[in-house]
Design a protein around this motif. Structure first.
Motif: not given
Length: 125
Positions: A39-45, A53-57
Motif C-alpha cells: 500500500a505504501d509503495v503503490i500509493s507513492g508510485w 499528494t499521497t495522503t493517509p486517506h
C-alpha cells in the motif's frame, strides 16, 4: 509450479489495472511483501509525477482495494499467493513469457512517465 500464459484474456485482465501491475513489478524485485508495504509503495508510485499528494486517506483506500480486489484477483489468476489473515503476499514462479511481458510493460510505463508531453497532448489532441 510455474504460472504460464493460459488464456491471454486472463493475463491481460490481470494486468489491465495499474495497481495490479505495480504490485507485480514490486514483487518481481522483492519476491514477497506485506499488504502495508505494498500500500505504501503503490500509493507513492501512482501519485509521483502527477501532482497528487499521497495522503493517509488515499493510502488507506489503496490498501483496502488491494486487500479486497486486486490481490485476490492476482491470486485467482495464479500470479501470487495472498494470506488473508497475515496479509503476506508472495510472488509465484512465473513463466518466462509472463516475466518478459511484465518487464516490457514496466519499461513502457517508465518511458511514459519520463517523456516530455507533446504540444498536441497538452492541448487535448
Amino acid at each position: 509450479m510455474t504460472v504460464t500464459v493460459g488464456d491471454p484474456n486472463d493475463v491481460f485482465c490481470a494486468l489491465s489495472d495499474a495497481r495490479r501491475r505495480h504490485v507485480l513489478y514490486y514483487l518481481l524485485e522483492h519476491d514477497d511483501a506485506s499488504l502495508d508495504e505494498l500500500a505504501d509503495v503503490i500509493s507513492g508510485w501512482l501519485t509521483v509525477g502527477r501532482g497528487i499528494t499521497t495522503t493517509p486517506h488515499r493510502r488507506n483506500r489503496i490498501r483496502t482495494d488491494l486487500h479486497h480486489v486486486h490481490l485476490p484477483m492476482l491470486a485467482d489468476f495464479g500470479f501470487l499467493e495472498y494470506d488473508w489473515e497475515s496479509h503476506h503476499v508472495e510472488l509465484r514462479d512465473l513463466s518466462d513469457e509472463i516475466q518478459k511481458l511484465l518487464v516490457e510493460s514496466l519499461s513502457v510505463e517508465r518511458a511514459r512517465t519520463t517523456e516530455t508531453p507533446s504540444p498536441l497532448r497538452s492541448q487535448g489532441g
